[in-house]
Design an enzyme around this catalytic site. Structure first.
Site, PDB file in Angstrom:
ATOM      1  N   HIS A 141       0.829  -1.213   0.000  1.00 41.23           N
ATOM      2  CA  HIS A 141       0.000   0.000   0.000  1.00 41.23           C
ATOM      3  C   HIS A 141       0.864   1.263   0.000  1.00 41.23           C
ATOM      4  CE1 HIS A 141      -2.759   3.176   0.995  1.00 41.23           C
ATOM      5  NE2 HIS A 141      -1.962   3.490   2.007  1.00 41.23           N
ATOM      6  N   HIS A 146       1.347   5.174  -2.728  1.00 37.85           N
ATOM      7  CA  HIS A 146       1.712   6.570  -2.453  1.00 37.85           C
ATOM      8  C   HIS A 146       2.899   7.116  -3.246  1.00 37.85           C
ATOM      9  CE1 HIS A 146      -0.964   7.516   0.945  1.00 37.85           C
ATOM     10  NE2 HIS A 146      -0.794   6.266   1.362  1.00 37.85           N
ATOM     11  N   GLU A 187      -5.655   9.663   0.210  1.00 35.97           N
ATOM     12  CA  GLU A 187      -6.040   8.249   0.210  1.00 35.97           C
ATOM     13  C   GLU A 187      -7.147   7.910  -0.788  1.00 35.97           C
ATOM     14  OE1 GLU A 187      -4.352   5.963   1.519  1.00 35.97           O
ATOM     15  OE2 GLU A 187      -3.283   6.847   3.219  1.00 35.97           O
ATOM     16  N   SER A 206      -4.274   1.142  -4.582  1.00 36.77           N
ATOM     17  CA  SER A 206      -3.695  -0.115  -4.097  1.00 36.77           C
ATOM     18  C   SER A 206      -4.775  -1.121  -3.735  1.00 36.77           C
ATOM     19  CB  SER A 206      -2.778   0.153  -2.899  1.00 36.77           C
ATOM     20  OG  SER A 206      -3.514   0.670  -1.809  1.00 36.77           O
TER      21      SER A 206
HETATM   22 FE    FE Z   1      -1.932   5.376   2.921  1.00 38.08          FE
END
Ligand code: FE
Ligand code: PHE
Length: 290
Positions: A141, A146, A187, A206
């Protein structure tokens, strides 16, 4: 399948509801640690490869171009990247670097790292039986979700500004409001492009199921970005989101969040006191939807 397999808001950092999976005892005082790349097993690398392939196969038409273009920077998709090598590339591109952490870290440590253009990446990977669902962010993730957007100069500046804003919010007791901004942009953010809606939020990118849900599902609400509105909005930590907020550009996001939030926090608190918080999935009258 739960959304929390992919993202956790900063407010939940350090709450300590679960035993840490990593080695916090070996971490430095700012919570960073060694990646210890040599310690990954072939099973770990294989799991990363399978997670990567599942996501990569569905990015077209759902993920933003900036993400797809930068994804190659992560290196070979068949093994967990070496943070140092990736960090060097990222640093050359936008001045950001990657720091290994043992898992979730306290809010203030998290903000301080971002403010210094350092992105904390969890060094452990989920277990094979957690392929579809892991309760806290792992290396897949954090890295896959990111790091690609940190290669974009405007988004990179936004992330640093968020870190600085977090430190300020801590002193204003406003972290809960600010966390909603992180949740609904970093997010779970969507962006409106000439080709259509695309995801840029790491929690979406993700997640195997939420990519399509967020961009296409008739069950999800997609609402034009509105800072005060986001700060009044609750979010869901154990399911796909029922609301998403849509930006037109990273510059819009950066510009909208550049002013001092002190007065905004007071305004949002007053609105919450009089009109309450807004439940996820609710659309207010006159709101622009996508
Ligand atoms: Fe995160
Ligand atoms: N402008 C915000 C403040 O004054 C800081 C911030 C910038 C927060 C960008 C989030 C994102 O507190």
């Amino acid at each position: 399948m739960k959304a929390l397999n992919v993202g956790v808001a900063p407010t939940t950092y350090g709450e300590g509801t679960r035993p840490p999976r990593g080695d916090y005892a070996g971490a430095r005082s700012n919570y960073t640690c060694e990646q210890n790349w040599a310690a990954y097993s072939s099973q770990d690398h294989d799991l990363y490869r399978r997670l990567y392939q599942r996501q990569a196969a569905q990015l077209d038409g759902l993920a933003c171009d900036e993400f797809i273009t930068a994804l190659g920077q992560l290196g070979a998709p068949d093994q967990i990247p070496n943070f140092d090598a990736l960090s060097e590339k990222l640093h050359r591109a936008t001045g950001w670097s990657i720091e290994a952490v043992p898992g979730l870290i306290p809010e203030e440590a998290f903000f301080s790292l971002l403010a210094a253009r350092k992105f904390p990446v969890t060094n452990w990977i989920r277990k094979p039986e957690e392929f579809d669902y892991v309760v806290e962010p792992d290396v897949f993730h954090d890295l896959f979700g990111h790091v690609p957007l940190l290669f974009n100069p405007v988004f990179a500046d936004y992330m640093q500004a968020y870190g600085k804003g977090g430190l300020k919010a801590s002193s204003l007791d406003a972290c809960e409001l600010l966390a909603r901004l992180y949740w609904y942009t970093v997010e779970f953010g969507l962006i409106c492009t000439p080709q259509g809606l695309r995801a840029y939020g790491a929690g979406i990118l993700s997640s195997a199921g939420e990519l399509t849900h967020s961009v296409r599902s008739a069950q999800a609400q997609r609402i034009a970005f509105n800072l005060a509105r986001i700060m009044r909005s609750r979010y869901q930590i154990d399911s796909f989101q029922s609301s998403y907020f849509v930006i037109d550009s990273y510059q819009q996001l950066f510009d909208a969040t550049a002013p001092d939030f002190t007065a905004l926090y007071a305004l949002v608190r007053a609105e919450i006191a009089t009109r309450g918080e807004i439940e996820a999935g609710l659309v207010l009258e006159g709101e622009r939807r996508y």
